[in-house]
Design a protein around this motif. Structure first.
Motif, PDB file in Angstrom:
ATOM      1  N   VAL A   1      -2.441   0.384  -9.000  1.00 58.70           N
ATOM      2  CA  VAL A   1      -1.793   1.581  -8.460  1.00 58.70           C
ATOM      3  C   VAL A   1      -2.128   2.795  -9.320  1.00 58.70           C
ATOM      4  N   ALA A   2      -2.024   2.632 -10.643  1.00 57.61           N
ATOM      5  CA  ALA A   2      -2.316   3.735 -11.557  1.00 57.61           C
ATOM      6  C   ALA A   2      -3.771   4.168 -11.433  1.00 57.61           C
ATOM      7  N   LEU A   3      -4.683   3.205 -11.301  1.00 56.33           N
ATOM      8  CA  LEU A   3      -6.098   3.529 -11.163  1.00 56.33           C
ATOM      9  C   LEU A   3      -6.358   4.272  -9.862  1.00 56.33           C
ATOM     10  N   TYR A   4      -5.757   3.812  -8.773  1.00 53.51           N
ATOM     11  CA  TYR A   4      -5.931   4.461  -7.473  1.00 53.51           C
ATOM     12  C   TYR A   4      -5.490   5.927  -7.548  1.00 53.51           C
ATOM     13  N   ARG A   5      -4.321   6.167  -8.123  1.00 58.87           N
ATOM     14  CA  ARG A   5      -3.809   7.534  -8.209  1.00 58.87           C
ATOM     15  C   ARG A   5      -4.687   8.389  -9.116  1.00 58.87           C
ATOM     16  N   ASN A   6      -5.149   7.807 -10.203  1.00 58.87           N
ATOM     17  CA  ASN A   6      -6.006   8.549 -11.118  1.00 58.87           C
ATOM     18  C   ASN A   6      -7.302   8.955 -10.433  1.00 58.87           C
ATOM     19  N   LEU A   7      -7.884   8.039  -9.673  1.00 59.55           N
ATOM     20  CA  LEU A   7      -9.135   8.343  -8.982  1.00 59.55           C
ATOM     21  C   LEU A   7      -8.956   9.464  -7.956  1.00 59.55           C
ATOM     22  N   LEU A   8      -7.778   9.551  -7.349  1.00 56.22           N
ATOM     23  CA  LEU A   8      -7.518  10.636  -6.408  1.00 56.22           C
ATOM     24  C   LEU A   8      -7.572  11.989  -7.111  1.00 56.22           C
ATOM     25  N   SER A   9      -7.231  11.996  -8.384  1.00 55.98           N
ATOM     26  CA  SER A   9      -7.196  13.247  -9.141  1.00 55.98           C
ATOM     27  C   SER A   9      -8.575  13.727  -9.547  1.00 55.98           C
ATOM     28  N   GLN A  10      -9.530  12.807  -9.669  1.00 62.31           N
ATOM     29  CA  GLN A  10     -10.816  13.134 -10.278  1.00 62.31           C
ATOM     30  C   GLN A  10     -11.732  13.939  -9.345  1.00 62.31           C
ATOM     31  N   ALA A  11     -12.416  14.918  -9.948  1.00 58.06           N
ATOM     32  CA  ALA A  11     -13.460  15.652  -9.233  1.00 58.06           C
ATOM     33  C   ALA A  11     -14.685  14.752  -9.079  1.00 58.06           C
ATOM     34  N   GLN A  12     -15.413  14.916  -7.998  1.00 58.54           N
ATOM     35  CA  GLN A  12     -16.516  14.016  -7.685  1.00 58.54           C
ATOM     36  C   GLN A  12     -17.831  14.467  -8.325  1.00 58.54           C
ATOM     37  N   ALA A  13     -18.883  13.696  -8.074  1.00 58.66           N
ATOM     38  CA  ALA A  13     -20.154  13.839  -8.789  1.00 58.66           C
ATOM     39  C   ALA A  13     -20.769  15.227  -8.638  1.00 58.66           C
TER      40      ALA A  13
ATOM     41  N   GLU B   1       0.810  -1.209   0.000  1.00 57.68           N
ATOM     42  CA  GLU B   1       0.000   0.000   0.000  1.00 57.68           C
ATOM     43  C   GLU B   1       0.851   1.270   0.000  1.00 57.68           C
ATOM     44  N   SER B   2       2.069   1.180   0.533  1.00 60.25           N
ATOM     45  CA  SER B   2       2.920   2.366   0.586  1.00 60.25           C
ATOM     46  C   SER B   2       3.297   2.855  -0.811  1.00 60.25           C
ATOM     47  N   LEU B   3       3.227   1.948  -1.804  1.00 56.35           N
ATOM     48  CA  LEU B   3       3.551   2.334  -3.177  1.00 56.35           C
ATOM     49  C   LEU B   3       2.375   2.989  -3.888  1.00 56.35           C
ATOM     50  N   ALA B   4       1.186   2.858  -3.303  1.00 52.93           N
ATOM     51  CA  ALA B   4      -0.006   3.378  -3.964  1.00 52.93           C
ATOM     52  C   ALA B   4      -0.086   4.897  -3.888  1.00 52.93           C
ATOM     53  N   GLU B   5       0.213   5.454  -2.726  1.00 53.70           N
ATOM     54  CA  GLU B   5       0.126   6.901  -2.567  1.00 53.70           C
ATOM     55  C   GLU B   5       1.252   7.579  -3.348  1.00 53.70           C
ATOM     56  N   PRO B   6       0.913   8.514  -4.232  1.00 51.95           N
ATOM     57  CA  PRO B   6       1.963   9.188  -5.013  1.00 51.95           C
ATOM     58  C   PRO B   6       2.762  10.159  -4.144  1.00 51.95           C
ATOM     59  N   ASP B   7       4.053  10.257  -4.424  1.00 50.81           N
ATOM     60  CA  ASP B   7       4.820  11.302  -3.751  1.00 50.81           C
ATOM     61  C   ASP B   7       4.566  12.626  -4.474  1.00 50.81           C
ATOM     62  N   ARG B   8       5.161  13.679  -3.995  1.00 45.62           N
ATOM     63  CA  ARG B   8       4.868  15.012  -4.539  1.00 45.62           C
ATOM     64  C   ARG B   8       5.213  15.104  -6.023  1.00 45.62           C
ATOM     65  N   GLN B   9       6.359  14.540  -6.391  1.00 42.21           N
ATOM     66  CA  GLN B   9       6.786  14.604  -7.786  1.00 42.21           C
ATOM     67  C   GLN B   9       5.824  13.827  -8.692  1.00 42.21           C
TER      68      GLN B   9
END
Length: 401
Positions: A273-285, A28-36
């Protein structure tokens, strides 16, 4: 250029929605993106598809040029030297298979998708398309191009036809129907990007580019990562190797669609991992989410059935609502304006039966081949229902103008 404001604007809510993915990620530690990594993803909201965008510019400079695109996509087209430079460059890249493509893996991935039968189609509709309407920023492209007025049934039918063309053995390779249709869709996306980004009502500071790389990536991940996850949840067995083959197939389709190579993945784990990070970026309903969701909810009522029309259409509507309820929960149902009182009765009843059936048949010699034939037949039957009495319509560029 500044990172668009939508990037992570609802990150706390998005993290709750995406949190089930963390249970499927080994570290799980790899899922959260770092700042870069987070800033790099945000910058992709301002990135389009330069190769296709140049063709869109060429198309816009004079009328009647789309007919040349159609001729060029024909396997019997004239040689590239006779084509205008933007179109010749576009075809030169897309007709050359990347070094990493394994055609045997593409065929095996097609078999996995065929074996999914109607279950696979329901996953893409309910887990991919309907759940995806929660990402409100992506919806702006649909709303501003008039897709809402054109109706959910046509969108579902045409997307399903494209998906089936792409996942027919050999269909996505140069010369195949899926290959040609994918390039048409890619160029139409470029034309939409050009048209909308020049409109005064397109808020680029908030949204970034229309049909940008982040939004293209999440669509590609819906057809691969979410599709595989949904199959297993609904009882269709998928082995590690089969999952790898589907990921390989969609890595190539994503590349062909214009997704940047650094946003493509080659394993289910990296895809999650890519999907998780992408979903964090998305604006909600928002309101557009509810308009699109309610239109899609009623889509089965407009299908054509040769018999028991009212009963079968209402049955399908309830089946889809129960599957959606399983995937997005009551909170997601309320966010989309769907009846939250629905229970996931169909998946709970169907999953053990589906799992038993598939497991037993796969143990029989030739069983997997039979499942693929049976599943593809069911998918074709469902496609006929979606199109009704009308023949599948070739995507027309005029719709985006």
């Amino acid at each position: 250029m500044m990172i668009p404001e939508r990037h992570g604007i609802h990150i706390h809510q998005a993290r709750k929605i995406a949190s089930p993915l963390l249970m499927l990620i080994r570290d799980e530690s790899l899922a959260e993106p770092d700042r870069q990594q987070w800033e790099a993803l945000g910058r992709q909201l301002n990135v389009g598809d330069p190769l296709a965008d140049e063709v869109a510019e060429w198309l816009a400079s004079a009328e009647g040029r789309w007919s040349l695109v159609e001729r060029a996509l024909n396997p019997d087209a004239a040689c590239d030297s006779e084509l205008p430079m933007p179109l010749a460059a576009f075809l030169a890249q897309t007709t050359q298979l990347p070094d990493w493509v394994n055609t045997d893996a593409l065929d095996r991935g097609c078999d996995v998708i065929a074996r999914s039968g109607k279950t696979g189609m329901r996953i893409l509709r309910d887990f991919g398309l309907m759940a995806g309407y929660q990402a409100s920023a992506i919806n702006q492209t649909l709303v501003k191009t008039g897709a809402l007025e054109k109706g959910a049934q046509r969108r579902v039918a045409e997307t399903t036809k494209w998906w089936m063309d792409c996942t027919e053995k050999g269909g996505i390779l140069p010369g195949g129907t899926g290959f040609s249709t994918t390039l048409r869709v890619r160029l139409i996306h470029a034309m939409v990007r050009r048209q909308l980004s020049g409109r005064s009502d397109w808020d680029a500071d908030y949204l970034g580019l229309p049909v940008n790389q982040v939004d293209m990536q999440v669509t590609y991940l819906a057809f691969s990562v979410m599709f595989l996850l949904g199959q297993r949840i609904l009882g269709v067995p998928v082995s590690k190797q089969e999952g790898a083959d589907v990921m390989h197939l969609w890595r190539y389709i994503g590349w062909l669609m214009g997704v940047n190579s650094d946003l493509l993945v080659d394993t289910e784990q990296s895809g999650r991992v890519a999907l998780y990070r992408n979903l964090l970026s998305q604006a909600q309903a928002d309101d557009t989410s509810r308009l699109l969701a309610q239109s899609l909810m009623d889509e089965p009522l407009g299908r054509y059935y040769p018999s028991f029309q009212w009963l079968r259409s209402h049955w399908d509507k309830e089946v889809h609502l129960s599957i959606i309820r399983l995937f997005i929960g009551s909170q997601g149902m309320r966010a989309l304006g769907l009846p939250a009182c629905r229970l996931p009765w169909y998946p709970l009843l169907f999953m053990p039966l589906n799992a038993t059936f598939h497991t037993v048949i796969r143990l029989i010699p030739g069983g997997k081949t039979w499942l693929a034939r049976r599943g593809r037949y069911a998918q074709n039957q469902m496609l006929a229902v979606l199109f009704g009495q009308h023949k599948p319509r070739i995507i027309q560029v005029a719709e985006t103008q």
